[in-house]
Design an enzyme around this catalytic site. Structure first.
Site, PDB file in Angstrom:
ATOM      1  N   GLY A 152      18.853  -6.167   2.124  1.00 47.39           N
ATOM      2  CA  GLY A 152      20.206  -5.504   1.825  1.00 47.39           C
ATOM      3  C   GLY A 152      21.218  -6.351   2.513  1.00 47.39           C
ATOM      4  N   CYS A 153      22.188  -6.756   2.152  1.00 46.85           N
ATOM      5  CA  CYS A 153      23.085  -7.724   2.962  1.00 46.85           C
ATOM      6  C   CYS A 153      23.597  -7.021   4.378  1.00 46.85           C
ATOM      7  CB  CYS A 153      24.348  -8.184   2.138  1.00 46.85           C
ATOM      8  SG  CYS A 153      25.319  -6.799   1.497  1.00 46.85           S
ATOM      9  N   ASN A 154      24.028  -5.752   4.164  1.00 48.93           N
ATOM     10  CA  ASN A 154      24.421  -5.167   5.508  1.00 48.93           C
ATOM     11  C   ASN A 154      23.350  -5.003   6.457  1.00 48.93           C
ATOM     12  OD1 ASN A 154      27.212  -4.483   4.597  1.00 48.93           O
ATOM     13  ND2 ASN A 154      26.257  -2.963   3.276  1.00 48.93           N
ATOM     14  N   ALA A 155      22.164  -4.786   5.889  1.00 47.72           N
ATOM     15  CA  ALA A 155      21.027  -4.333   6.764  1.00 47.72           C
ATOM     16  C   ALA A 155      20.433  -5.355   7.569  1.00 47.72           C
ATOM     17  CB  ALA A 155      19.920  -3.922   5.791  1.00 47.72           C
TER      18      ALA A 155
ATOM     19  N   THR B  11      22.100  -8.313   8.067  1.00 48.62           N
ATOM     20  CA  THR B  11      23.236  -8.846   9.208  1.00 48.62           C
ATOM     21  C   THR B  11      23.216  -7.881  10.328  1.00 48.62           C
ATOM     22  OG1 THR B  11      24.728  -9.356   7.362  1.00 48.62           O
ATOM     23  CG2 THR B  11      25.610  -8.707   9.261  1.00 48.62           C
TER      24      THR B  11
END
Length: 349
Positions: free
Chosen positions: A151-154, A156
């Site tokens: 997941g992109c937020n995760a 990051t």
């Protein structure tokens, strides 16, 4: 050597970014693109920017249409990838850009996603610290046949904080992360809150109060870096930029740790990495600096009065945050040079 490739969910944002990057990859031959409601349409009708792939037509997303390829990339909504992968040859490299195979905990899946749990696959964040001595997740991707892109937020947030946890210079029990994110991370589905009239000129928090689905993925990543207990307050804020994440994460510094030791932890972790880079002291990234690139830039400051470290991280959520990480991980699994086909440079202005 050329590897035949299929991309499922090719009509969406993540699928389109996969195709954009794959089109420039010297070792991948894109042969099949699939979709759901757009099946039967020319790819160029839904991804008009992909001119070199205008000869392709979208077909139905079925195991039969995805069979017979060396590599299959899945860019499907959560709950859909697991339904497809059961029908694919175990010898095929399958990289899932959805959430279905990211979590090791079935309980966490039930709490944050719900529905059938499809099991854990090796996590596609090569630079993530996962063990003593600075061991990296890339070691777990070599020769893999199933990979869960992050997941992109995760990814990051996990990459922002893992060096400090692994080095023992920050505490993992009082982390605060606030992210400015672009709406492309929510996909192409028509939603009122994602309309231009709703987001232009506004900033809107969502999934406030510990409800965002990427939280267990962040916790999982930080535990892998050495944290025994993780407590994080995570708040994403939708802002009017089509792509990008600017994550500001803070954590308490272990008492008695010098500012130099704190910075050294991040420098040592990423000094030899191609795609995750720590900026010089006093510099902080902008989302514009990583647009279209498989690059994550970080700036770090020590707030001595508050006893906290502040890490500001910029990433293109569709590139390094999703599609780039998937291709980078596939390169490793196939024995290719890790950076093959992936841009370090962004697009400006």
């Amino acid at each position: 050597m050329s590897f035949s490739v299929a991309v499922a969910g090719a009509s969406g944002y993540a699928g389109g970014e996969l195709l954009r990057l794959l089109a420039a990859h010297p070792d991948f031959d894109i042969r099949t693109v699939t979709a759901h409601s757009n099946a039967g349409q020319p790819l160029a009708s839904v991804q008009p920017h992909l001119r070199s792939l205008a000869h392709l037509t979208l077909t139905e997303t079925t195991p039969e249409n995805l069979a017979g390829h060396d590599v299959v990339f899945l860019a499907l909504p959560h709950g859909k990838s697991g339904e497809v992968t059961a029908g694919l040859d175990p010898a095929t490299l399958v990289v899932d850009c959805g959430a279905d195979h990211r979590l090791t905990s079935e309980e966490a899946w039930a709490a944050f996603y719900g529905g059938d749990y499809f099991g854990y696959w090796p996590y596609g964040v090569p630079e993530l610290i996962v063990g003593p001595g600075g061991a990296r997740q890339r070691d777990n991707l070599v020769g893999a046949k199933r990979i869960a892109a992050p997941g992109c937020n995760a990814s990051t947030v996990a990459l922002s904080l893992a060096p400090g946890i692994a080095a023992g210079v920050i505490e993992a029990t009082d982390i605060v992360s606030v992210l400015a994110v672009g709406p492309s991370g929510a996909g192409k589905a028509l939603k009122t809150n994602l309309l231009a009239a709703e987001i232009l000129g506004s900033a809107n928090p969502y999934a406030v109060g510990g409800t965002h689905r990427h939280i267990p993925e962040i916790v999982q990543g930080l535990r892998g870096a050495g944290a025994t207990e993780v407590s994080i307050s995570f708040t994403p804020v939708l802002v009017p930029m089509s792509r990008g994440i600017l994550a500001t994460s803070t954590a308490r510094i272990v008492p008695g740790t010098s500012a130099d030791a704190v910075r050294a932890a991040w420098y040592d972790a990423y000094d030899r990495e191609t795609f995750v880079q720590l900026l010089p002291a006093g510099e902080f990234p902008r989302t514009a600096d990583v647009l279209g690139a498989n690059t994550m830039l970080m700036g770090l400051a020590v707030d001595e009065a508050a006893g906290r470290v502040v890490i500001v991280t910029a990433v293109d959520n569709l590139a390094k945050g999703t599609a780039g990480a998937a291709i980078q991980s596939a390169n490793i699994a196939l024995g290719l040079e890790e950076s093959t086909g992936l841009p370090v440079n962004g697009v400006a202005p």
